[in-house]
Every structure is written in C-alpha cells, then in structure tokens.
Design an enzyme around this catalytic site. Sequence first.
Site, mmCIF file in Angstrom:
data_model
loop_
_atom_site.group_PDB
_atom_site.id
_atom_site.type_symbol
_atom_site.label_atom_id
_atom_site.label_comp_id
_atom_site.label_asym_id
_atom_site.label_seq_id
_atom_site.Cartn_x
_atom_site.Cartn_y
_atom_site.Cartn_z
ATOM 1 N N HIS A 82 -7.209 4.494 -4.163
ATOM 2 C CA HIS A 82 -6.279 5.372 -3.464
ATOM 3 C C HIS A 82 -5.401 6.044 -4.521
ATOM 4 O O HIS A 82 -5.215 5.518 -5.620
ATOM 5 C CB HIS A 82 -5.413 4.588 -2.492
ATOM 6 C CG HIS A 82 -6.128 4.188 -1.242
ATOM 7 N ND1 HIS A 82 -5.457 3.799 -0.110
ATOM 8 C CD2 HIS A 82 -7.447 4.116 -0.936
ATOM 9 C CE1 HIS A 82 -6.327 3.498 0.840
ATOM 10 N NE2 HIS A 82 -7.545 3.680 0.351
ATOM 11 N N GLU A 84 -2.104 6.635 -4.822
ATOM 12 C CA GLU A 84 -0.901 5.919 -5.255
ATOM 13 C C GLU A 84 -1.286 4.738 -6.144
ATOM 14 O O GLU A 84 -0.654 4.486 -7.166
ATOM 15 C CB GLU A 84 -0.095 5.425 -4.048
ATOM 16 C CG GLU A 84 0.328 6.522 -3.097
ATOM 17 C CD GLU A 84 -0.676 6.796 -1.984
ATOM 18 O OE1 GLU A 84 -0.281 7.433 -0.999
ATOM 19 O OE2 GLU A 84 -1.848 6.372 -2.085
ATOM 20 N N CYS A 110 -0.717 4.073 2.519
ATOM 21 C CA CYS A 110 -1.295 3.195 3.542
ATOM 22 C C CYS A 110 -0.505 1.895 3.691
ATOM 23 O O CYS A 110 0.056 1.369 2.732
ATOM 24 C CB CYS A 110 -2.765 2.900 3.227
ATOM 25 S SG CYS A 110 -3.042 1.962 1.703
ATOM 26 N N CYS A 120 -1.215 0.432 -0.395
ATOM 27 C CA CYS A 120 -0.388 1.223 -1.318
ATOM 28 C C CYS A 120 1.108 1.052 -1.070
ATOM 29 O O CYS A 120 1.892 1.022 -2.020
ATOM 30 C CB CYS A 120 -0.794 2.690 -1.247
ATOM 31 S SG CYS A 120 -2.469 2.943 -1.882
#
Length: 185
Positions: A82, A84, A110, A120
């Site tokens: 992801h 981040e 998320c 995240c």
Amino acid sequence: MTGPGMTAPGMTGPGMTEQGPGVPGRGGGATGADCSWLGEAIELSRRCPPSATAFAVGAVVVAGDGSVLATGYSREGSPRDHAEEAALAKLDPADPRLGGATLYSSLEPCRFRASRPRPCAELIIGAGLRRVVIAWLEPPVFAPGGGAALLRGAGITVVEVPGLAARARAVNAGVLSGARGEGPA
C-alpha cells in the site's frame, strides 16, 4: 529527498519552496500547500501498476519545514504494498521530524487489511505522525473504510480535501466501475 513528481532542491516555481509546494498546514483545515502536496500524492498514484483488486494510491510524507521525507505508491515494490506502507518503510523510525510531519494520501489509509498483519492506519499511528491529509474516504469496495476514524481516535488530525477527490477517483475508475479479481490487497 525527492520522489517522483517532486520538485528537486533548487528548482522552484510559483508558490514553491526549494523543498516543494511549501510548509504543511498545522490544524484541521487544508492550506494551499496541503492541496499541492496532496496533488503530488495523486500524481504518484498514477505510477501504480494496474490492479483490478486494489486501489491505486500515492503517499507523500512531508516534514514540518516542507521537506519531503518519503514517498510511496501502491504496489511500488510488491503487489501487496500500500502507498502509506511503502512510504513509511523508507523512514527511520527514530527520525525526530516524524512528530511534526504530515502524511498526504490520495485515499483514506486502510483500517482493515487481508494481505498484511497491520493496516496502514495502524502503521501511521506507530510511526508517530500527528497529521494526515486525504482526498477521499475509502469506499467499501474491498473492505470497510474507517481508517480516518481510527486515526482521529488516536489523536491524529485528519483533513479531508473533497475538492481533490475527483482527481483521485479518476485514477481508480476501473476499480470503481466494478472490475474485480481474486481479493483485496
């Protein structure tokens, strides 16, 4: 450190500092610099390898002085990365600038995640960041949202900039139009 789409030191344009768009805001409202940094995160999301099973997201971590600490985008190093997570992995956890830094993400971080042990939002809390600026809230396409609520519950300021949401959603048009695959990332 500069990332893709970032202004290199010494290169300036209208409204830009040597580091980039300027010093991040400090409160719950979005400044012009915040909108510019968020625009950089959206541009990073365009670098994501295509996926029918995950959003294309870009993230930029900016120190309180306006210098870029790290950038990341979805699937940058692995199909399960992801944005981040990719950006935070590049940071020294002992960096004293993290407490005054802002994370810009083209999508709400998320709260729930199938492919990694920590979502995240938890990674952001663990990194000690105190401010997050997002373009839009995660729609319940792959998992329920809620990352912003988790961050706020941990005392982190979350600023949503709806004026940039259409740009961030446009990068994800294929996913939003119903393209599905084997599961969430």
